[in-house]
Design a protein around this motif. Sequence first.
Motif, mmCIF file in Angstrom:
data_model
loop_
_atom_site.group_PDB
_atom_site.id
_atom_site.type_symbol
_atom_site.label_atom_id
_atom_site.label_comp_id
_atom_site.label_asym_id
_atom_site.label_seq_id
_atom_site.Cartn_x
_atom_site.Cartn_y
_atom_site.Cartn_z
ATOM 1 N N ILE A 195 37.024 47.526 46.737
ATOM 2 C CA ILE A 195 38.351 46.897 46.692
ATOM 3 C C ILE A 195 39.403 47.909 46.252
ATOM 4 O O ILE A 195 40.468 48.050 46.869
ATOM 5 C CB ILE A 195 38.346 45.686 45.741
ATOM 6 C CG1 ILE A 195 37.368 44.614 46.226
ATOM 7 C CG2 ILE A 195 39.758 45.093 45.617
ATOM 8 C CD1 ILE A 195 37.131 43.500 45.222
ATOM 9 N N ALA A 196 39.104 48.635 45.165
ATOM 10 C CA ALA A 196 40.052 49.614 44.639
ATOM 11 C C ALA A 196 40.343 50.708 45.658
ATOM 12 O O ALA A 196 41.505 51.120 45.842
ATOM 13 C CB ALA A 196 39.502 50.222 43.350
ATOM 14 N N ASN A 224 32.347 40.504 37.107
ATOM 15 C CA ASN A 224 33.685 41.109 37.020
ATOM 16 C C ASN A 224 34.589 40.687 38.164
ATOM 17 O O ASN A 224 35.650 41.282 38.363
ATOM 18 C CB ASN A 224 33.558 42.637 37.001
ATOM 19 C CG ASN A 224 32.892 43.140 35.753
ATOM 20 O OD1 ASN A 224 33.124 42.632 34.658
ATOM 21 N ND2 ASN A 224 32.036 44.146 35.894
ATOM 22 N N PHE A 225 34.192 39.666 38.905
ATOM 23 C CA PHE A 225 34.949 39.255 40.078
ATOM 24 C C PHE A 225 35.674 37.934 39.834
ATOM 25 O O PHE A 225 35.086 36.985 39.304
ATOM 26 C CB PHE A 225 34.027 39.113 41.292
ATOM 27 C CG PHE A 225 33.479 40.416 41.776
ATOM 28 C CD1 PHE A 225 34.171 41.163 42.715
ATOM 29 C CD2 PHE A 225 32.278 40.913 41.284
ATOM 30 C CE1 PHE A 225 33.672 42.380 43.159
ATOM 31 C CE2 PHE A 225 31.777 42.122 41.717
ATOM 32 C CZ PHE A 225 32.474 42.861 42.656
ATOM 33 N N SER A 236 31.614 45.057 45.904
ATOM 34 C CA SER A 236 31.875 46.135 44.952
ATOM 35 C C SER A 236 33.343 46.169 44.549
ATOM 36 O O SER A 236 34.228 46.184 45.415
ATOM 37 C CB SER A 236 31.481 47.475 45.585
ATOM 38 O OG SER A 236 32.042 48.559 44.895
ATOM 39 N N GLU A 237 33.582 46.229 43.256
ATOM 40 C CA GLU A 237 34.952 46.422 42.762
ATOM 41 C C GLU A 237 35.521 47.745 43.260
ATOM 42 O O GLU A 237 36.726 47.836 43.545
ATOM 43 C CB GLU A 237 34.973 46.404 41.238
ATOM 44 C CG GLU A 237 34.637 45.086 40.589
ATOM 45 C CD GLU A 237 34.573 45.239 39.086
ATOM 46 O OE1 GLU A 237 35.593 44.973 38.425
ATOM 47 O OE2 GLU A 237 33.504 45.654 38.586
ATOM 48 N N GLN A 238 34.684 48.763 43.345
ATOM 49 C CA GLN A 238 35.161 50.078 43.759
ATOM 50 C C GLN A 238 35.652 50.060 45.199
ATOM 51 O O GLN A 238 36.655 50.718 45.532
ATOM 52 C CB GLN A 238 34.054 51.114 43.603
ATOM 53 C CG GLN A 238 34.529 52.553 43.808
ATOM 54 C CD GLN A 238 35.615 52.952 42.828
ATOM 55 O OE1 GLN A 238 35.452 52.794 41.617
ATOM 56 N NE2 GLN A 238 36.741 53.445 43.337
ATOM 57 N N LYS A 248 35.974 33.146 37.301
ATOM 58 C CA LYS A 248 35.295 34.428 37.178
ATOM 59 C C LYS A 248 33.782 34.294 37.333
ATOM 60 O O LYS A 248 33.176 33.317 36.904
ATOM 61 C CB LYS A 248 35.579 35.036 35.805
ATOM 62 C CG LYS A 248 37.024 35.427 35.565
ATOM 63 C CD LYS A 248 37.397 36.723 36.242
ATOM 64 C CE LYS A 248 36.807 37.919 35.515
ATOM 65 N NZ LYS A 248 37.315 39.204 36.058
ATOM 66 N N GLN A 286 39.618 38.552 43.929
ATOM 67 C CA GLN A 286 39.055 39.694 44.648
ATOM 68 C C GLN A 286 38.077 39.241 45.724
ATOM 69 O O GLN A 286 37.713 40.000 46.607
ATOM 70 C CB GLN A 286 38.314 40.603 43.667
ATOM 71 C CG GLN A 286 39.188 41.148 42.552
ATOM 72 C CD GLN A 286 38.408 41.225 41.252
ATOM 73 O OE1 GLN A 286 37.963 40.213 40.719
ATOM 74 N NE2 GLN A 286 38.226 42.426 40.751
ATOM 75 N N CYS A 339 40.621 41.931 50.245
ATOM 76 C CA CYS A 339 39.639 41.281 49.379
ATOM 77 C C CYS A 339 38.401 40.932 50.199
ATOM 78 O O CYS A 339 38.426 40.970 51.427
ATOM 79 C CB CYS A 339 40.229 40.012 48.748
ATOM 80 S SG CYS A 339 40.532 38.675 49.927
#
Length: 262
Positions: free
Chosen positions: A243-244, A137-138, A239-241, A134, A164, A193
């Motif tokens: 990916i989502a 947050n990745f 960005s996590e967003q 980690k 991710q 990813c």
Amino acid sequence: MKIAAAQISCALSDFNANLRKVRDFTALAKKSGAELVVFPEMIDTGYSMSVIAKHAKKWSEGAVPELQRIAKEISIALVAGISDRAGDSIFNAQVFVNARGEIVAKYRKTHLVTAAPLDERICLSPGNEFVTSKIDNFNVGLSICYDLRFPEMARTLVVKHSAQLIVNSSAWPVVRAEHLRILALARAVENQCYLVIANRVGTDDGVTFCGSSVIVDPSGAILAAAPPDREELIQAEISEQIIADVRHRVTVFAHRRPELYQ
């Protein structure tokens, strides 16, 4: 989070010169605002089987302690490909150091290249496990060069280890330069990813590397790319967003049929 990939050349067997360059590029990455910088394969010895066989160091005695100092002093996480001597074996390894200078992951290359002009088997032993760790947050999956050709590895990192972002430290030869970007795009798209390749430039022991380091997003968009023939630092925001959003639009993971994939 902002990440960077350092496309560099290395001097065969010149540990001090190579680590000075790593320090310089790490400082550049920090100045650009990056929280993680990825370096190519075998940045300590250079990429030559005869040189690696002679100069590879134990994990605790070679590049790792210096990379820890660099990360801590500059306050940035880094991933780098290094030699790793353990008893009678030498591994093509990767170290992940956080911004406090702590080792958070160690990976040993699982797929050894045998295609001309390279045959790693004459010098190196394969690793036997996949590794993630980690940052922020990745969840980051580690890989080295030839590993990119194995979709099973990337899929395992994503499905079983929740990666991710996959980072790849590479010394990819110019004779197969076109494959590098194709494979990078494929691994990112099929696994939805981010994928980062930090590749070498220059020539070691008659093998010329193709540069073309790249950062690819989960939809296959190229966020940053380096030229084929010179040193360069590339950077991009991840960005996590994103990916989502990509995984929401095309729900491939829900449609997998693992019972058929044996």
